[in-house]
Design an enzyme around this catalytic site. Structure first.
Site, mmCIF file in Angstrom:
data_model
loop_
_atom_site.group_PDB
_atom_site.id
_atom_site.type_symbol
_atom_site.label_atom_id
_atom_site.label_comp_id
_atom_site.label_asym_id
_atom_site.label_seq_id
_atom_site.Cartn_x
_atom_site.Cartn_y
_atom_site.Cartn_z
ATOM 1 N N CYS B 88 0.841 -1.206 0.000
ATOM 2 C CA CYS B 88 0.000 0.000 0.000
ATOM 3 C C CYS B 88 0.878 1.259 0.000
ATOM 4 C CB CYS B 88 -0.968 -0.047 1.185
ATOM 5 S SG CYS B 88 -2.313 1.131 1.051
ATOM 6 N N HIS B 205 -3.423 -5.800 1.171
ATOM 7 C CA HIS B 205 -2.722 -5.938 2.445
ATOM 8 C C HIS B 205 -2.612 -7.385 2.909
ATOM 9 C CE1 HIS B 205 -2.466 -1.664 3.750
ATOM 10 N NE2 HIS B 205 -3.454 -1.536 2.887
ATOM 11 N N GLU B 207 -0.825 -8.560 5.189
ATOM 12 C CA GLU B 207 -0.693 -8.637 6.646
ATOM 13 C C GLU B 207 -2.042 -8.629 7.349
ATOM 14 O OE1 GLU B 207 -0.547 -5.994 4.930
ATOM 15 O OE2 GLU B 207 -0.779 -4.143 6.080
#
Lengths: 55, 236
Positions: B88, B205, B207
């Site tokens: 990002c 994302h 994560e």
């Protein structure tokens, strides 16, 4: 609001720099370097240095 | 089995640095916090540039962070083959740093998007997709206002000709359409690599997608790939 004849609109950035330099052309050259290296991204932006004046 | 040391850089305004460290730990790695103002990567095996709004994204998203002190070291690390992943805002930083091609612009919708998306894997020749198969799809969330990847015609031709697209926004079956693209990116690009494949940037994302209790788990194979690439880097 009645502004029916607007065919396009574009918003840009205006960055005003105060540069301590011996003369206008030196200041302009330094600003051009700043604009190229950090102030603008050549992939998506172009820049124009519009004025060099002494305070 | 050694657990890889994965550095996560915190810039002022980073938001997802803690989630990235948490995901690394959840996947069995060792997360190492790194600080933007230092010239020290603490001997990590891979580096993650996390999401957020580094330096408030003033000037342009990622522009100031790309010139932070630690980026000199990231550049050196990347040049000798070290795995570097930008997520990002991290992707925006890598583009601003010139480590990846193109730039990220305001979403076509002019709205912030926050949703789970499907990604089609385009290449396994990267530190983030080494364990995946081209053509397979994974689900991962996006959350961004400026994620629309654009490039000059020359950059775009090079990216496509050299197979540098890592992920495209797609349907679950891998088909492509504007309807599946949350930001209007050129050629539906969601992730990009450099020529060597050790530098990868992506808007989604991973994560946020490792824990089945809170959503999709499409991030798991990406972290697994990153870990094996990081350990291979150590061995090499």
């Amino acid at each position: 609001m009645g502004f029916d004849n607007v065919a396009g609109v574009r918003v840009g950035k205006h960055i005003r720099l105060t540069v301590d330099a011996p003369d206008g052309s030196t200041a302009r050259a330094q600003v051009a370097e700043m604009a190229t290296r950090v102030l603008s991204n050549p992939v998506i932006e172009e820049f124009e240095i519009s004025e060099v004046t002494k305070p | 089995v050694n657990s890889p040391r994965i550095g996560v850089i915190t810039f002022p305004g980073s938001l997802d640095d803690r989630d990235a460290l948490r995901a690394v730990a959840a996947m069995g790695g060792e997360g190492v916090p790194l600080w933007h103002a230092e010239h020290d990567l603490h001997d990590v095996d891979a580096v993650i540039l996390p999401g957020g709004f580094s330096y408030g994204d003033y000037l342009r998203a990622g522009a100031i962070a790309a010139r932070a002190p630690i980026m000199t070291d990231v550049r050196r690390f990347a040049a000798r083959g070290g795995p570097v992943v930008g997520i990002c805002n991290g992707f925006q930083i890598l583009c601003e740093a010139g480590l990846l091609s193109g730039a990220l612009m305001r979403n076509r919708s002019l709205r912030f998007v926050c949703e789970n998306v499907w990604l089609r894997v385009e290449t396994a020749q990267t530190c983030l997709t080494a364990d995946l198969t081209p053509g397979e799809t994974i689900q991962i969330p996006v959350k961004h206002g400026e994620g629309r990847w654009v490039a000059t015609p020359e950059q775009l031709a090079r990216v496509e000709d050299q197979g540098l697209v890592v992920f495209r926004y797609s349907a679950v079956d891998g088909s492509l359409d504007d309807a599946y693209d949350p930001n209007g990116a050129t050629n539906h690009l969601a992730g990009l690599r450099d020529r060597a494949g050790n530098v990868v940037g992506l808007m989604p994302h991973p994560e946020h997608a490792v824990d089945p209790d809170v959503g999709p788990t499409g991030g798991q194979p990406l972290f697994a790939s990153l870990f094996s690439s990081a350990l291979a880097q150590v061995a090499g």
